[in-house]
Design a protein around this motif. Structure first.
Motif, PDB file in Angstrom:
ATOM      1  N   MET A 160       0.850  -1.199   0.000  1.00 57.97           N
ATOM      2  CA  MET A 160       0.000   0.000   0.000  1.00 57.97           C
ATOM      3  C   MET A 160       0.884   1.247   0.000  1.00 57.97           C
ATOM      4  SD  MET A 160      -2.748   1.334   2.877  1.00 57.97           S
ATOM      5  CE  MET A 160      -4.020   0.130   2.553  1.00 57.97           C
ATOM      6  N   THR A 161       0.508   2.221  -0.802  1.00 54.16           N
ATOM      7  CA  THR A 161       1.230   3.488  -0.835  1.00 54.16           C
ATOM      8  C   THR A 161       1.092   4.191   0.513  1.00 54.16           C
ATOM      9  OG1 THR A 161       0.806   3.734  -3.195  1.00 54.16           O
ATOM     10  CG2 THR A 161       1.399   5.730  -1.995  1.00 54.16           C
ATOM     11  N   LYS A 162       2.208   4.602   1.068  1.00 47.60           N
ATOM     12  CA  LYS A 162       2.185   5.285   2.361  1.00 47.60           C
ATOM     13  C   LYS A 162       1.585   6.679   2.223  1.00 47.60           C
ATOM     14  CE  LYS A 162       4.543   2.217   4.880  1.00 47.60           C
ATOM     15  NZ  LYS A 162       3.977   1.529   6.030  1.00 47.60           N
ATOM     16  N   ILE A 163       2.203   7.491   1.339  1.00 50.18           N
ATOM     17  CA  ILE A 163       1.758   8.871   1.137  1.00 50.18           C
ATOM     18  C   ILE A 163       1.545   9.083  -0.352  1.00 50.18           C
ATOM     19  CG2 ILE A 163       2.312  11.324   1.404  1.00 50.18           C
ATOM     20  CD1 ILE A 163       4.225  10.512   3.694  1.00 50.18           C
ATOM     21  N   ALA A 164       0.319   9.446  -0.736  1.00 53.78           N
ATOM     22  CA  ALA A 164      -0.004   9.725  -2.138  1.00 53.78           C
ATOM     23  C   ALA A 164      -0.181  11.234  -2.324  1.00 53.78           C
ATOM     24  CB  ALA A 164      -1.282   8.997  -2.546  1.00 53.78           C
ATOM     25  N   ILE A 165       0.566  11.791  -3.273  1.00 54.27           N
ATOM     26  CA  ILE A 165       0.434  13.199  -3.656  1.00 54.27           C
ATOM     27  C   ILE A 165      -0.373  13.231  -4.946  1.00 54.27           C
ATOM     28  CG2 ILE A 165       1.655  15.302  -4.313  1.00 54.27           C
ATOM     29  CD1 ILE A 165       4.110  14.165  -2.763  1.00 54.27           C
ATOM     30  N   ILE A 166      -1.499  13.911  -4.927  1.00 52.52           N
ATOM     31  CA  ILE A 166      -2.413  13.871  -6.067  1.00 52.52           C
ATOM     32  C   ILE A 166      -1.899  14.741  -7.206  1.00 52.52           C
ATOM     33  CG2 ILE A 166      -4.753  14.379  -6.858  1.00 52.52           C
ATOM     34  CD1 ILE A 166      -5.723  13.830  -4.047  1.00 52.52           C
ATOM     35  N   ASP A 167      -1.706  14.098  -8.361  1.00 49.62           N
ATOM     36  CA  ASP A 167      -1.281  14.798  -9.569  1.00 49.62           C
ATOM     37  C   ASP A 167      -2.510  15.067 -10.433  1.00 49.62           C
ATOM     38  OD1 ASP A 167      -0.199  15.756 -11.893  1.00 49.62           O
ATOM     39  OD2 ASP A 167       0.980  13.964 -12.351  1.00 49.62           O
ATOM     40  N   TYR A 168      -3.026  16.292 -10.313  1.00 47.76           N
ATOM     41  CA  TYR A 168      -4.169  16.675 -11.145  1.00 47.76           C
ATOM     42  C   TYR A 168      -3.817  17.895 -11.995  1.00 47.76           C
ATOM     43  CZ  TYR A 168      -5.150  20.128  -7.442  1.00 47.76           C
ATOM     44  OH  TYR A 168      -5.061  21.162  -6.532  1.00 47.76           O
ATOM     45  N   GLY A 169      -2.515  18.036 -12.239  1.00 45.77           N
ATOM     46  CA  GLY A 169      -2.032  19.064 -13.149  1.00 45.77           C
ATOM     47  C   GLY A 169      -1.964  20.456 -12.553  1.00 45.77           C
ATOM     48  N   GLU A 200      10.806  13.336   1.063  1.00 47.99           N
ATOM     49  CA  GLU A 200      12.011  12.510   0.983  1.00 47.99           C
ATOM     50  C   GLU A 200      13.088  13.030   1.936  1.00 47.99           C
ATOM     51  OE1 GLU A 200      12.921  12.637  -3.165  1.00 47.99           O
ATOM     52  OE2 GLU A 200      11.418  11.123  -3.687  1.00 47.99           O
ATOM     53  N   LYS A 201      13.209  14.339   2.053  1.00 43.29           N
ATOM     54  CA  LYS A 201      14.224  14.937   2.931  1.00 43.29           C
ATOM     55  C   LYS A 201      14.013  14.554   4.394  1.00 43.29           C
ATOM     56  CE  LYS A 201      15.523  19.103   0.347  1.00 43.29           C
ATOM     57  NZ  LYS A 201      15.376  20.568   0.282  1.00 43.29           N
ATOM     58  N   VAL A 202      12.763  14.321   4.775  1.00 39.93           N
ATOM     59  CA  VAL A 202      12.489  13.975   6.180  1.00 39.93           C
ATOM     60  C   VAL A 202      12.238  12.480   6.355  1.00 39.93           C
ATOM     61  CG1 VAL A 202      11.701  16.279   6.810  1.00 39.93           C
ATOM     62  CG2 VAL A 202      10.032  14.619   5.942  1.00 39.93           C
ATOM     63  N   GLY A 203      12.590  11.687   5.321  1.00 37.09           N
ATOM     64  CA  GLY A 203      12.618  10.241   5.483  1.00 37.09           C
ATOM     65  C   GLY A 203      11.360   9.491   5.099  1.00 37.09           C
ATOM     66  N   PHE A 204      10.482  10.115   4.313  1.00 38.98           N
ATOM     67  CA  PHE A 204       9.250   9.442   3.914  1.00 38.98           C
ATOM     68  C   PHE A 204       9.163   9.321   2.398  1.00 38.98           C
ATOM     69  CE2 PHE A 204       8.217  10.964   8.114  1.00 38.98           C
ATOM     70  CZ  PHE A 204       7.564   9.874   8.669  1.00 38.98           C
ATOM     71  N   GLU A 205       8.772   8.139   1.945  1.00 40.29           N
ATOM     72  CA  GLU A 205       8.529   7.956   0.518  1.00 40.29           C
ATOM     73  C   GLU A 205       7.127   8.461   0.196  1.00 40.29           C
ATOM     74  OE1 GLU A 205       8.181   4.465  -2.883  1.00 40.29           O
ATOM     75  OE2 GLU A 205       8.647   3.923  -0.813  1.00 40.29           O
ATOM     76  N   ALA A 206       7.042   9.339  -0.778  1.00 33.82           N
ATOM     77  CA  ALA A 206       5.744   9.852  -1.231  1.00 33.82           C
ATOM     78  C   ALA A 206       5.647   9.623  -2.733  1.00 33.82           C
ATOM     79  CB  ALA A 206       5.597  11.330  -0.899  1.00 33.82           C
ATOM     80  N   VAL A 207       4.504   9.152  -3.174  1.00 32.52           N
ATOM     81  CA  VAL A 207       4.303   8.831  -4.582  1.00 32.52           C
ATOM     82  C   VAL A 207       3.396   9.891  -5.212  1.00 32.52           C
ATOM     83  CG1 VAL A 207       3.304   7.146  -6.176  1.00 32.52           C
ATOM     84  CG2 VAL A 207       4.583   6.364  -4.175  1.00 32.52           C
ATOM     85  N   VAL A 208       3.854  10.455  -6.324  1.00 30.94           N
ATOM     86  CA  VAL A 208       3.006  11.360  -7.107  1.00 30.94           C
ATOM     87  C   VAL A 208       2.164  10.498  -8.030  1.00 30.94           C
ATOM     88  CG1 VAL A 208       2.983  13.178  -8.840  1.00 30.94           C
ATOM     89  CG2 VAL A 208       4.663  13.262  -6.989  1.00 30.94           C
ATOM     90  N   THR A 209       0.841  10.643  -7.955  1.00 38.82           N
ATOM     91  CA  THR A 209      -0.027   9.759  -8.737  1.00 38.82           C
ATOM     92  C   THR A 209      -1.198  10.505  -9.367  1.00 38.82           C
ATOM     93  OG1 THR A 209      -1.396   7.754  -8.666  1.00 38.82           O
ATOM     94  CG2 THR A 209      -1.386   9.129  -6.676  1.00 38.82           C
ATOM     95  N   ALA A 210      -1.514  10.100 -10.595  1.00 37.84           N
ATOM     96  CA  ALA A 210      -2.703  10.596 -11.283  1.00 37.84           C
ATOM     97  C   ALA A 210      -3.801   9.536 -11.310  1.00 37.84           C
ATOM     98  CB  ALA A 210      -2.343  11.016 -12.716  1.00 37.84           C
ATOM     99  N   ASP A 211      -3.642   8.494 -10.494  1.00 36.75           N
ATOM    100  CA  ASP A 211      -4.593   7.379 -10.457  1.00 36.75           C
ATOM    101  C   ASP A 211      -5.465   7.491  -9.209  1.00 36.75           C
ATOM    102  OD1 ASP A 211      -5.947   4.984 -10.297  1.00 36.75           O
ATOM    103  OD2 ASP A 211      -4.197   3.731 -10.706  1.00 36.75           O
ATOM    104  N   PRO A 212      -6.764   7.743  -9.372  1.00 32.34           N
ATOM    105  CA  PRO A 212      -7.649   7.861  -8.206  1.00 32.34           C
ATOM    106  C   PRO A 212      -7.659   6.613  -7.330  1.00 32.34           C
ATOM    107  CG  PRO A 212      -8.756   8.673 -10.174  1.00 32.34           C
ATOM    108  CD  PRO A 212      -7.494   8.031 -10.630  1.00 32.34           C
ATOM    109  N   GLN A 213      -7.416   5.440  -7.910  1.00 39.05           N
ATOM    110  CA  GLN A 213      -7.426   4.204  -7.114  1.00 39.05           C
ATOM    111  C   GLN A 213      -6.219   4.126  -6.185  1.00 39.05           C
ATOM    112  OE1 GLN A 213     -10.090   2.164  -6.935  1.00 39.05           O
ATOM    113  NE2 GLN A 213     -10.948   3.756  -8.243  1.00 39.05           N
ATOM    114  N   VAL A 214      -5.089   4.674  -6.620  1.00 36.94           N
ATOM    115  CA  VAL A 214      -3.906   4.737  -5.747  1.00 36.94           C
ATOM    116  C   VAL A 214      -4.189   5.674  -4.577  1.00 36.94           C
ATOM    117  CG1 VAL A 214      -1.482   5.455  -5.613  1.00 36.94           C
ATOM    118  CG2 VAL A 214      -2.294   4.153  -7.599  1.00 36.94           C
TER     119      VAL A 214
END
Length: 209
Positions: free
Chosen positions: A1-10, A22-36
């Motif tokens: 499961m994605t820990k932190i999702a950053i919504i890419d809606y342009g 990332e600088k504070v030690g967390f993986e965050a995923v940029v995603t344009a997928d509503p299911q993610v």
């Protein structure tokens, strides 16, 4: 499961928000997928640009219902700049446009003719300004009253219920700089541009359960 999702809606400064986590030690995923987004443990909604365009892109990207489901589920949610404004009922930017209406209230433009110390104030409000902490959400655990953070905006949110205001700042008028409601924390300023103070907010948000 994605820990932190950053919504890419342009409509967001996505990479700089991702780099901040990332600088504070967390993986965050940029995603344009509503299911993610729907499956993520924590969700971040950044926003740069006009309210109406941001709201339109959220709708066209299929993000509105997943966002609302995440918020209703109690998972940590962070809104940044216009991403905070979109949580409100409506905005007067370029007309009257409906928002997500998660937090009752309105997004208004700074008034014309504001002055401070005899100087005319320009809109947009751009640059560093001090926070006055009203309530301290978990993400603000290390933010001192009077801390400086970075703003770029011409509009500000005015909640119907002042009890959701976490911090204010003053630029001609005192305005809402951050809100906290249940699992939602949202900032009018940009944590990813606010150096150590902003990084502490991203870190504490990443640690939220």
């Amino acid at each position: 499961m994605t820990k932190i999702a950053i919504i890419d809606y342009g409509m967001g400064n996505l990479r700089s928000v991702q780099k901040g986590f990332e600088k504070v030690g967390f993986e965050a995923v940029v995603t344009a997928d509503p299911q993610v987004v729907l499956a993520a443990e924590k969700v971040v909604l950044p926003g740069v640009g006009a309210f109406r365009d941001c709201m339109r892109n959220l709708e066209q990207g299929g993000f509105v219902e997943p966002l609302l489901q995440v918020i209703r589920s109690g998972r940590p949610f962070l809104g940044i700049c216009v991403g905070m404004q979109l949580l409100f009922t409506d905005s007067v930017e370029f007309g009257l446009y409906r928002g997500l209406d998660v937090i009752p209230g309105h997004v208004l433009r700074f008034p014309e003719g504001m002055h401070e110390g005899g100087e005319a104030l320009k809109v947009p409000h751009m640059g560093w300004n001090q926070l006055a902490i009203k309530r301290r959400p978990p993400a603000f655990a290390e933010v001192a009253d009077g801390a400086n953070v970075y703003f770029v905006h011409s509009y500000y949110a005015r909640p119907d219920d002042e009890r959701v205001v976490a911090a204010t700042a003053t630029y001609g008028i005192e305005f809402c700089a951050a809100v906290w409601q249940d699992n939602i924390v949202a900032t009018q300023f940009h944590p990813e541009k606010s150096q150590a103070v902003g990084l502490s907010i991203l870190k504490k948000f990443g640690e939220m359960k």
